[in-house]
Motif scaffolding. Sequence first.
Motif, PDB file in Angstrom:
ATOM      1  N   HIS A 232       0.823  -1.208   0.000  1.00 26.66           N
ATOM      2  CA  HIS A 232       0.000   0.000   0.000  1.00 26.66           C
ATOM      3  C   HIS A 232       0.856   1.257   0.000  1.00 26.66           C
ATOM      4  O   HIS A 232       0.583   2.212  -0.735  1.00 26.66           O
ATOM      5  N   VAL A 233       1.876   1.283   0.840  1.00 28.21           N
ATOM      6  CA  VAL A 233       2.689   2.492   0.937  1.00 28.21           C
ATOM      7  C   VAL A 233       3.499   2.707  -0.342  1.00 28.21           C
ATOM      8  O   VAL A 233       3.773   3.857  -0.730  1.00 28.21           O
ATOM      9  N   ILE A 234       3.840   1.630  -1.043  1.00 26.08           N
ATOM     10  CA  ILE A 234       4.523   1.764  -2.327  1.00 26.08           C
ATOM     11  C   ILE A 234       3.593   2.438  -3.338  1.00 26.08           C
ATOM     12  O   ILE A 234       3.996   3.350  -4.079  1.00 26.08           O
ATOM     13  N   ALA A 235       2.335   1.999  -3.387  1.00 26.19           N
ATOM     14  CA  ALA A 235       1.372   2.597  -4.314  1.00 26.19           C
ATOM     15  C   ALA A 235       1.125   4.058  -3.983  1.00 26.19           C
ATOM     16  O   ALA A 235       1.003   4.904  -4.887  1.00 26.19           O
ATOM     17  N   GLU A 236       1.029   4.362  -2.707  1.00 28.35           N
ATOM     18  CA  GLU A 236       0.815   5.749  -2.294  1.00 28.35           C
ATOM     19  C   GLU A 236       1.981   6.634  -2.729  1.00 28.35           C
ATOM     20  O   GLU A 236       1.784   7.715  -3.313  1.00 28.35           O
ATOM     21  N   ALA A 237       3.195   6.168  -2.449  1.00 33.58           N
ATOM     22  CA  ALA A 237       4.377   6.966  -2.785  1.00 33.58           C
ATOM     23  C   ALA A 237       4.561   7.080  -4.299  1.00 33.58           C
ATOM     24  O   ALA A 237       4.878   8.170  -4.814  1.00 33.58           O
ATOM     25  N   ALA A 238       4.356   5.976  -5.025  1.00 31.97           N
ATOM     26  CA  ALA A 238       4.533   6.007  -6.478  1.00 31.97           C
ATOM     27  C   ALA A 238       3.517   6.927  -7.132  1.00 31.97           C
ATOM     28  O   ALA A 238       3.856   7.702  -8.045  1.00 31.97           O
ATOM     29  N   GLY A 239       2.265   6.861  -6.681  1.00 30.30           N
ATOM     30  CA  GLY A 239       1.236   7.718  -7.258  1.00 30.30           C
ATOM     31  C   GLY A 239       1.484   9.181  -6.973  1.00 30.30           C
ATOM     32  O   GLY A 239       1.351  10.041  -7.857  1.00 30.30           O
ATOM     33  N   GLN A 240       1.837   9.476  -5.730  1.00 31.38           N
ATOM     34  CA  GLN A 240       2.101  10.875  -5.395  1.00 31.38           C
ATOM     35  C   GLN A 240       3.339  11.394  -6.127  1.00 31.38           C
ATOM     36  O   GLN A 240       3.352  12.532  -6.624  1.00 31.38           O
ATOM     37  N   PHE A 241       4.368  10.594  -6.202  1.00 28.52           N
ATOM     38  CA  PHE A 241       5.575  11.017  -6.900  1.00 28.52           C
ATOM     39  C   PHE A 241       5.286  11.265  -8.381  1.00 28.52           C
ATOM     40  O   PHE A 241       5.722  12.280  -8.954  1.00 28.52           O
ATOM     41  N   ALA A 242       4.553  10.342  -9.007  1.00 25.15           N
ATOM     42  CA  ALA A 242       4.229  10.509 -10.423  1.00 25.15           C
ATOM     43  C   ALA A 242       3.457  11.798 -10.656  1.00 25.15           C
ATOM     44  O   ALA A 242       3.753  12.559 -11.591  1.00 25.15           O
ATOM     45  N   ALA A 243       2.464  12.064  -9.814  1.00 31.23           N
ATOM     46  CA  ALA A 243       1.661  13.270  -9.981  1.00 31.23           C
ATOM     47  C   ALA A 243       2.478  14.525  -9.727  1.00 31.23           C
ATOM     48  O   ALA A 243       2.337  15.533 -10.434  1.00 31.23           O
ATOM     49  N   ALA A 244       3.341  14.486  -8.712  1.00 33.60           N
ATOM     50  CA  ALA A 244       4.155  15.667  -8.394  1.00 33.60           C
ATOM     51  C   ALA A 244       5.199  15.940  -9.466  1.00 33.60           C
ATOM     52  O   ALA A 244       5.653  17.076  -9.608  1.00 33.60           O
ATOM     53  N   CYS A 245       5.579  14.916 -10.233  1.00 34.61           N
ATOM     54  CA  CYS A 245       6.490  15.120 -11.364  1.00 34.61           C
ATOM     55  C   CYS A 245       5.729  15.644 -12.583  1.00 34.61           C
ATOM     56  O   CYS A 245       6.109  16.655 -13.186  1.00 34.61           O
ATOM     57  N   ALA A 246       4.677  14.943 -12.964  1.00 34.98           N
ATOM     58  CA  ALA A 246       3.979  15.261 -14.213  1.00 34.98           C
ATOM     59  C   ALA A 246       3.039  16.452 -14.074  1.00 34.98           C
ATOM     60  O   ALA A 246       2.848  17.208 -15.028  1.00 34.98           O
ATOM     61  N   PHE A 247       2.413  16.599 -12.898  1.00 33.58           N
ATOM     62  CA  PHE A 247       1.507  17.714 -12.634  1.00 33.58           C
ATOM     63  C   PHE A 247       2.182  18.680 -11.659  1.00 33.58           C
ATOM     64  O   PHE A 247       1.672  18.968 -10.571  1.00 33.58           O
TER      65      PHE A 247
END
Length: 647
Positions: A232-247
């Motif tokens: 779960h924490v991997i998905a949370e971190a990966a999703g937030q990181f992806a959004a903070a990079c692309a958006f």
Amino acid sequence: MSAGWYLRRLSRMGPREIGGRAGDAVRRRRWRSSLPDSPGVSGARFTAVLPAGTTAAVPPDAAKRLIAEADRLMAGHAEFFGVVRDDLVDPDWCHDPKTGRRAPWGYAFDVPYRSEDTVGDIKQIWEPSRHQYLTVLAAAYAVTGDERYAERVAEHLRSWWAANAPLRGVHWISGIELGIRLLSWVWIRRLLEGWPGAAGLFEDNPVALDQIWHHQRWLAAFPSRGSSANNHVIAEAAGQFAAACAFDWFPSSARWRADALRSLERHLRANTFGSGLNRELATEYHGLVLELGLAAVAEADAAGVPVPAPVRLVLLRMTDALAAVVDSRLRPPRQGDADDGHGLIVDGAGTDRWASLLATGDAVFGRLAWWPEVTGGDVRTPLLAALIRPGAIEATRPASRPAHFADAGMTVLRGPEEIWCRCDGGPHGFLSIAAHAHADALSVEVRHDGVDVLADPGTYCYHGQPEWRRYFRSTLGHNTLQLDGDDQSVSGGPFLWTRHARSRVLVADTSEKDVARWCAEHDGYQGSVHRRRVELTAASRELRIVDEVRGPSRSVRLAFHLGPAITAELVGSRAVLTWTRDGEERSAVLDLPGQLSWRAHRGESDPPLGWYSAGFGRKEPATTLVGTGSTDGTEGFVTVLGFGSQG
């Protein structure tokens, strides 16, 4: 959940986790009455686009499967966890078609999502809102240029945003859902880059900006903690990181990006053995974490954000480990929980998940000489490979195919004509609750040319059907030995184990060409030790299993679960097994311990016994052979599986 469950759950937490969860509770109470407005954004632009010509590299067969799946979705048809749906033209985001129930509205943290009577099957409600079917439609647009796909994506996103205001309803409860949804939105925006309405759907849309900001604010505030810091924490971190990079459009984007990357590095390392296997010892979560990690690295490279070397190293080791454990048909072990969770979906039905991951590993890291061959193609590999920068990783990779993973307690014995046997002598699970573990110590899983002969029955369900959840994760539900009708480890709830069996591998010798040997024991039965020896002899194509119990006299049940393709004729203590593979009749003989009384079970429901779950939410009858007796007066129980000559 009952008061007893909360006490048992509390007992598995440390002081730091308890303090963190107390802070979360205070924050949830405060957020109930004070929802801030997202900051205004002007001049936002999306720059994390695919390099020109990327979609031209998609293999024709993969493009064909993708378009077929997209057309099925356009017609409103989909299948989630065994439930066939035809409501995806205009979905009701809170309706569960399985039970007919609709999740209640209100403050997210007040919704009793674990109660199927109140909410319905939460997995059926959550899955479409990961928006991974929309990434498929967006990929179909990117490959074909057909604007029908893009317009449907836009309709559904606007519908979802309108129906799921921040912190309201069932889709704002679980961080893994928010993280995967953010990753989907990033890829939707990327794949729609050529569509004239893309900017108006995302960066020029105040509603989209509000949703993206609130998703990231939520993830920054409520990370999975302590005993819950698994996939779960991997998905949370990966999703937030992806959004903070692309958006990268908000005042907090740089902080969110840095925090998420630190979390991703820390937890990728914590969730992965040095050998590269996932510490949850649940193979599908190995795949999920690997997919999420690769997607996160792709975002970093697209945005020019440096990635710590350990992140790429962990993903490299995970990929090599996957290549090492798959069978002749590229199927990995069926171990622990599995809920069909994916990190990024841009492919059509029929695409082999594991072949796709190995193809991506080849493109990103380079294959080793001992890797199995991957045939066919997929959509995701060329997309990720176009973003991830190739580069040397300082690592010593295995010179030959590993067969024993000491830290994970997994050993794979291989014999002639594609005989494959996984032996389990590893830890019960990951972290203090071992949420996705099964009580399967010393179990074996045997395949012949990719066909399950002695099978791990799978998972089937998580919530709502406690008797089935108990069965599929029980000791009786695996190919191992049970004493006095007890599980080896003690369950405190559907994702909670309060006592863990401790296993240790005594012998793992796969070096000899003719005979491969494995031996391990566990202490899960109070006052007794179960030891199992397994030998695979190449010349005779024979697998020999010897079970010994040291301790006082106990009643015994020894189970062998056959795959759904296997037909068994049981006479006394001998079972003749038959099946068909690629139109050819195959057979084997299973000689069972004569000290036990043997009976075949198939498709029984009260209590459950004799089932196989090929995927989450699906089950089918399969034969289970159960021998009953006692340990009194015996030195061991000997089982021999002989494949004989083929052809």
